[in-house]
Design a protein around this motif. Structure first.
Motif, mmCIF file in Angstrom:
data_model
loop_
_atom_site.group_PDB
_atom_site.id
_atom_site.type_symbol
_atom_site.label_atom_id
_atom_site.label_comp_id
_atom_site.label_asym_id
_atom_site.label_seq_id
_atom_site.Cartn_x
_atom_site.Cartn_y
_atom_site.Cartn_z
ATOM 1 N N TYR A 14 0.862 -1.175 0.000
ATOM 2 C CA TYR A 14 0.000 0.000 0.000
ATOM 3 C C TYR A 14 0.904 1.232 0.000
ATOM 4 O O TYR A 14 1.638 1.460 0.971
ATOM 5 N N GLY A 18 1.164 5.541 -0.970
ATOM 6 C CA GLY A 18 0.521 6.776 -1.401
ATOM 7 C C GLY A 18 1.344 7.994 -1.051
ATOM 8 O O GLY A 18 2.085 7.989 -0.063
ATOM 9 N N GLY A 72 -0.681 5.380 2.711
ATOM 10 C CA GLY A 72 -0.795 4.090 2.057
ATOM 11 C C GLY A 72 -2.206 3.556 2.116
ATOM 12 O O GLY A 72 -2.739 3.048 1.124
ATOM 13 N N LEU A 123 5.519 1.732 -6.152
ATOM 14 C CA LEU A 123 5.265 0.406 -5.610
ATOM 15 C C LEU A 123 6.180 -0.551 -6.347
ATOM 16 O O LEU A 123 6.078 -0.687 -7.569
ATOM 17 N N TYR A 137 -1.600 -1.578 -4.083
ATOM 18 C CA TYR A 137 -2.236 -0.297 -4.359
ATOM 19 C C TYR A 137 -1.199 0.826 -4.324
ATOM 20 O O TYR A 137 -0.381 0.894 -3.397
ATOM 21 N N VAL A 138 -1.256 1.730 -5.300
ATOM 22 C CA VAL A 138 -0.382 2.892 -5.303
ATOM 23 C C VAL A 138 -1.149 4.072 -5.881
ATOM 24 O O VAL A 138 -1.853 3.936 -6.886
ATOM 25 N N GLY A 161 -2.924 5.212 -1.535
ATOM 26 C CA GLY A 161 -2.904 3.928 -2.209
ATOM 27 C C GLY A 161 -4.271 3.279 -2.199
ATOM 28 O O GLY A 161 -4.795 2.869 -3.236
ATOM 29 N N GLY A 169 3.922 1.468 -10.496
ATOM 30 C CA GLY A 169 3.753 0.222 -9.769
ATOM 31 C C GLY A 169 4.277 -0.953 -10.573
ATOM 32 O O GLY A 169 4.154 -0.990 -11.801
#
Length: 301
Positions: A234, A236, A240, A260, A270-271, A276, A298
């Motif tokens: 995760y 972000g 995240g 990621l 997830y990014v 994320g 990612g």
């Protein structure tokens, strides 16, 4: 358990104001010599912070921490580790007018093997201000400036039959690894961080502000000149993973890379430039600006 800090190792029900810590080479904790396996019903932990390892029900005001080479923790077979530029774990604290400046490295490493499954809220937590900030804490007017690297690595394994085990999880953030159920976090500035990077292969939450955020009210947060935010599950620019909370008036300027990388083949990853994964109840995001971002990427091998 080990409590270690630049001013307090452990602090509870204390009011502290007008303190400066300057030019400290290293604030380090290492428990690798304690052994490689934790037996059932034990709770091996590190609480490490530039000011205090563990803070409970404290009030902090007008505190400056500058020119620190390293705030680093390393442990063998720990159930949890909490590392922060200010506090390893801030529980029900108030903090106002806090300055953290010119810190080269804030880092945590967990390794070894666990033999018991100890339940929730364990793992590795690392953040520029705090590893964990929770339980109605109230933070305002905090600046974090000129940090070379904030990093984490969790290679902990568990005995067969214990499943994922929370101790294998890592939460890493430019401000805090994990933020839960806080009153208000506002007027925060984060400037010139070269990298926020997690080297854990799985169970990883990484964000420019928080690795994982649950049920917080956050307002007026600014970022300037962030080099790289990197993780494996995760990831972000701000967080995240977010499951609940109100986040308003956020300005994010000059992010180079949000990445990621080295994700395992199984599972979901997830990014995002801001978050994320945002998936929960009562999530409100308002008045957010992302300016001059480089690469958001990612890789899922």
């Amino acid at each position: 358990r080990l409590w270690l800090g630049g001013f307090f190792g452990n602090s509870k029900n204390v009011n502290v104001s007008n303190v400066a810590i300057n030019d400290v080479k290293n604030i380090k904790a290492n428990t690798n010599t304690l052994g490689g396996v934790v037996s059932p019903n034990s709770s091996a932990s590190i609480y490490l912070g530039g000011f205090t390892g563990l803070a409970q029900n404290n009030q902090f005001e007008n505190i400056s921490i500058t020119n620190i080479v390293a705030i680093e923790g390393e442990g063998m077979a720990l159930q949890n580790m909490h590392i922060g530029g200010f506090a390893g774990w801030g529980y029900a604290i108030g903090a106002n007018n806090i300055e953290l400046k010119n810190i080269q490295n804030i880092a945590g490493v967990m390794q070894g093997q666990l033999m018991s499954n100890m339940g929730n809220n364990y793992g590795l937590y690392v953040g520029g201000f705090g590893g964990i900030i929770n339980n109605q804490s109230n933070l305002s007017n905090i600046s974090l400036d000129n940090v070379k690297e904030i990093s984490s690595k969790n290679t902990l394994t568990v005995s067969s039959g214990l499943g994922a085990n929370d101790s294998r999880k890592t939460r890493l953030g430019g401000f805090a690894g994990y933020l839960e159920n806080n009153k208000v976090i506002e007027n925060i500035s984060i400037n010139q961080i070269d990298s926020i990077i997690d080297l854990t292969t799985s169970y990883s939450y990484v964000g420019g502000f928080g690795g994982e955020i649950k049920e917080n009210k956050m307002n007026s947060i600014s970022f300037n000149s962030i080099g790289e935010v990197k993780g494996t599950e995760y990831v972000g620019g701000f967080a995240g993973n977010i499951t609940a909370g109100t986040i308003t008036n956020i300005i994010m300027n000059d992010f180079c890379n949000i990445v990621l990388d080295n994700a395992v083949k199984t599972g979901m990853h997830y990014v995002g430039g801001f978050v994320g994964n945002a998936n929960g109840t009562n999530i409100l995001l308002d008045n957010i600006a992302l300016n001059n971002f480089g690469i958001i990427s990612g890789k899922h091998e």
